[in-house]
Design a protein around this motif. Structure first.
Motif, short mmCIF file in Angstrom:
data_model
loop_
_atom_site.label_atom_id
_atom_site.label_comp_id
_atom_site.label_asym_id
_atom_site.label_seq_id
_atom_site.Cartn_x
_atom_site.Cartn_y
_atom_site.Cartn_z
N LYS A 230 30.50 27.64 52.33
CA LYS A 230 30.61 26.14 52.75
C LYS A 230 30.87 25.38 51.49
O LYS A 230 31.07 24.07 51.65
CB LYS A 230 29.78 25.66 53.93
CG LYS A 230 30.19 26.07 55.19
CD LYS A 230 28.59 25.41 56.18
CE LYS A 230 29.36 25.60 57.60
NZ LYS A 230 28.35 24.93 58.60
N SER A 231 30.35 25.89 50.46
CA SER A 231 30.41 25.08 49.09
C SER A 231 31.88 25.12 48.68
O SER A 231 32.13 24.47 47.56
CB SER A 231 29.55 25.80 48.14
OG SER A 231 30.06 27.11 47.63
N LEU A 232 32.73 26.09 49.27
CA LEU A 232 34.12 25.93 48.97
C LEU A 232 34.85 25.24 49.97
O LEU A 232 34.77 25.18 51.05
CB LEU A 232 34.84 27.57 49.04
CG LEU A 232 34.00 28.46 47.98
CD1 LEU A 232 34.32 29.71 48.11
CD2 LEU A 232 34.31 27.98 46.31
N GLY A 233 36.20 24.54 49.66
CA GLY A 233 37.02 24.08 50.65
C GLY A 233 36.42 22.41 50.97
O GLY A 233 35.83 21.84 50.11
N GLU A 265 44.90 32.26 44.86
CA GLU A 265 43.62 32.05 45.63
C GLU A 265 43.12 30.86 44.97
O GLU A 265 42.79 30.84 43.78
CB GLU A 265 42.60 33.19 45.70
CG GLU A 265 41.48 33.06 46.44
CD GLU A 265 40.32 33.94 46.64
OE1 GLU A 265 40.71 35.22 45.77
OE2 GLU A 265 39.34 33.89 47.15
N LEU A 266 42.79 29.93 46.07
CA LEU A 266 42.36 28.66 45.55
C LEU A 266 41.24 28.01 46.66
O LEU A 266 41.34 28.42 48.03
CB LEU A 266 43.43 27.52 45.43
CG LEU A 266 44.22 27.77 44.26
CD1 LEU A 266 45.24 26.80 44.11
CD2 LEU A 266 43.43 27.61 42.82
N PRO A 267 40.06 27.17 46.34
CA PRO A 267 39.47 26.46 47.41
C PRO A 267 40.38 25.79 48.38
O PRO A 267 41.58 25.25 47.95
CB PRO A 267 38.57 25.83 46.71
CG PRO A 267 38.55 26.27 45.39
CD PRO A 267 39.96 26.85 45.13
N MET A 268 40.22 25.94 49.66
CA MET A 268 41.17 24.98 50.70
C MET A 268 41.14 23.66 50.36
O MET A 268 40.33 23.11 49.94
CB MET A 268 40.44 25.28 52.12
CG MET A 268 40.97 26.49 52.62
SD MET A 268 41.83 26.11 54.16
CE MET A 268 41.54 27.68 54.87
#
Lengths: 449, 179
Positions: A230-233, A265-268
């Motif tokens: 949850k720390s990403l996106g 690939e990247l955070p949403m």
């Protein structure tokens, strides 16, 4: 901001990790070992559910929630079907995963099977991925030899078989119930839902259908926990109580008229513009973009001024696209005729409609015929409203078809006409696009429909 | 779905399609696969693949044999087979190699339509047709998932990238003719 460290693609340039030995040396299967020994299946499901992981195949349904839909107290068989049919045009993220890091996908498959108490997983893979299929099969063979598949995995009472099942070049097999019908040896005609596969799926038994990228995410969620994920996106929109958020990273595919097509690939939540300018190297030949499809053909088209939308589950919808889809971005430059783009897309859907529902079978064919006649210079002004009417009336949303193929066929038509109406009108008047076309997309003898 | 409509003339190399029965090892492989699925019908696609890989088509006698092995009616096997434009009738078998050229959006934006025409011209066949020597069948493909390397094609199930670059298609066709 520090550069994002890839998670799913961390072994992209480590070919040695394609072998079990290499993958293990790189830390692989540690998470599985720990989960099988220390966690119950329900605990794995809870971790995935709490992480807010949403399916990467296109619909974005919450993965852990889907797993909880399996009937409670079921003592019969449960199946996992891995949907590696990946046929949405411009999409190739799962091809990278299975070709470059097969064991990561398999670790996810085994973890998910454990969580849902499946004893058999079918890896349904499109025929077109021959290299990836063989890579996966070799990895599966290694796992059987090492006791990581088969009976009593790692000395536990958990047993699992994974079987590769090859498709035969049909887009509709990516629709989860079409996939199940195809797996069962019939024509891939999607089923009426409900019942959803979790209740009655493959071989009429409870079944979970998940995408390989989704399953690869499961490995890292179980390893690092939901809070890390949850720390990403992007968190849920507080103004929208139904939004489940867009957590985690995503594999974005970039193709078309860009300088550096590829996968990243990247955070949403990266914007389409950043994806194009920074990661895709900008539009080729020093030109400007005219527009793009933000997530595979079926999501519709967005114009250049709309490129600031974030590519999360909500972004594309803000500019009238159907959704994030597969997050496969294809850019077309300013010299490309929108008629050419739409013709190509309509040809695809007319070719791939499975023919089960009349509105889709006939609707996709008529949309193609009309766009073709426009392209040939024989279009009439009223063709635009006829196209919009057909596009509006076919699909699950108007309630005329069994699956969403027709919605996805109609969306590019609706968005193209609404957003590029002036260009269509000019084409209808003059027979050629303003500034000519360099895309060379033409009515080919090879049209083949 | 089906890429071919209407009656097609019998291909010149169709005469080479052997008569039945299926080779013993193919039958054995089909029977072996039964253990993977709770229904025999699920072996239909794998059995069709095994058959076409060997014979380059699925003749009616093979449909009957598969049906027999899977406890199905030949009509059920044919129903599935005919859904996938992928499988070829005995009157129009695949050549030794199947060259599919992708024509979907990412490839089309980079010239796929011209390449398909060019390949048809080079091989002297229409799309769907097979060269007279039975070496190459030319087909179109919808998105093969090689969009970052567009325009792309497949030979049987393997991808070939950037086929618009100088000489790439010529070289590939040359190699296929020798195969």
């Amino acid at each position: 901001m520090a550069a994002f460290e890839p998670v799913l693609l961390q072994r992209l340039n480590k070919p040695e990790c394609k072998t079990l030995e290499g993958y293990r040396a790189d830390g692989g299967y540690r998470t599985l070992t720990r989960a099988l020994k220390e966690m119950s299946p329900d605990q794995v499901t809870t971790v995935v559910k709490d992480a807010g992981l949403r399916g990467r195949g296109g619909a974005g349904f919450p993965t852990g929630l889907k797993w909880t839909f399996l009937p409670k107290g079921n003592s019969g068989p449960v199946y996992l079907c891995v949907n590696c049919d990946e046929s949405e045009p411009c999409t190739f993220n799962n091809r990278y995963l299975i070709e470059c890091d097969p064991h990561q996908v398999l670790e996810g498959i085994i973890l998910a099977s454990y969580a849902i108490r499946a004893r058999v997983a079918y890896f349904y893979v499109r025929y077109e991925y021959g290299t990836g299929t063989r890579t996966m099969q070799r990895a599966i063979d290694e796992l059987y030899a090492a006791g990581l598949l088969g009976k009593n995995i790692l000395g536990t009472d958990f047993s699992l078989d994974v079987f590769v099942h090859r498709g035969a070049a049909a887009y509709i097999c990516g629709e989860e119930t079409g996939l199940i019908e195809s797996l069962e040896g019939r024509r891939a005609w999607p089923r009426i839902k409900p019942p959803f596969p979790a209740i009655e799926g493959a071989f009429r038994k409870p079944t979970i259908v998940n995408n390989p990228e989704t399953l690869a995410n499961v490995v890292h969620i179980v390893e690092r926990g939901g809070e890390w994920f949850k720390s990403l996106g992007v968190p849920p929109d507080p103004k929208n109580p139904r939004d489940a958020g867009s957590y985690g990273s995503k594999l974005y595919c970039i193709s078309g008229h860009v300088n550096r097509p590829g996968i990243v690939e990247l955070p949403m939540g990266v914007t389409l513009r950043e994806l194009l300018e920074v990661h895709g190297g900008g539009v080729w030949k020093g030109r400007k973009a005219k527009g793009a499809i933000p997530g595979g053909n079926s999501m519709g088209i967005c114009t250049e001024p709309e490129f600031d939308i974030p590519l999360d589950f909500n972004g594309p919808g803000k500019v009238g696209c159907l959704g994030l889809g597969t997050a496969a971005v294809t850019v077309f430059d300013e010299t490309t005729s929108i008629v050419d783009v739409l013709h190509n897309i309509c040809r695809f859907f007319a070719h791939e409609s499975c023919g089960q529902c009349t509105p889709c079978r006939e609707g996709t064919a008529w949309m193609l015929k009309i766009v073709e006649r426009i392209k040939r210079g024989q279009g009439r002004l009223e063709d635009l409203s006829i196209l919009e009417e057909v596009a509006d009336k076919i699909g699950i949303m108007p309630g005329t078809t069994i699956c969403g193929l027709a919605d996805g066929a109609g969306w590019p038509v609706k968005t193209a006409i609404r957003k590029y109406r002036d260009e269509f009108k000019a084409y209808l008047r003059e027979g050629t696009p303003k500034g000519g076309t360099s895309s060379g997309m033409r009515l080919s003898m090879a049209a083949g429909h | 779905m089906s890429q071919h409509h209407g009656p097609k003339p019998v291909s010149p190399h169709a005469a080479k399609v052997p008569a039945g029965p299926l080779p013993a090892e193919i039958r054995e492989k089909i029977v072996e696969l039964l253990g993977r699925y709770p229904s025999k019908q699920a072996v239909t696609l794998p059995a069709l693949h095994l058959t076409q890989d060997r014979l380059r088509c699925v003749p009616p006698w093979a449909v009957e044999e598969i049906a027999d092995l899977l406890d199905l009616s030949p009509a059920e096997v044919h129903d599935t087979l005919s859904f996938y434009g992928f499988f070829r009738p005995a009157t129009d078998p695949l050549g030794k190699k199947r060259l599919w050229i992708c024509r979907s959006l990412a490839c089309a934006l980079r010239g796929a339509d011209q390449i398909l025409d060019e390949a048809a011209h080079k091989l002297g066949v229409e799309v769907g047709g097979t060269t007279a020597d039975g070496a190459i069948t030319l087909e179109l493909a919808e998105c093969i998932g090689a969009c970052e390397a567009a325009p792309a094609c497949m030979v049987d199930d393997e991808h070939f990238h950037h086929i618009d670059q100088d000489g790439v298609l010529d070289k590939l066709v040359g190699e296929l003719r020798q195969a």
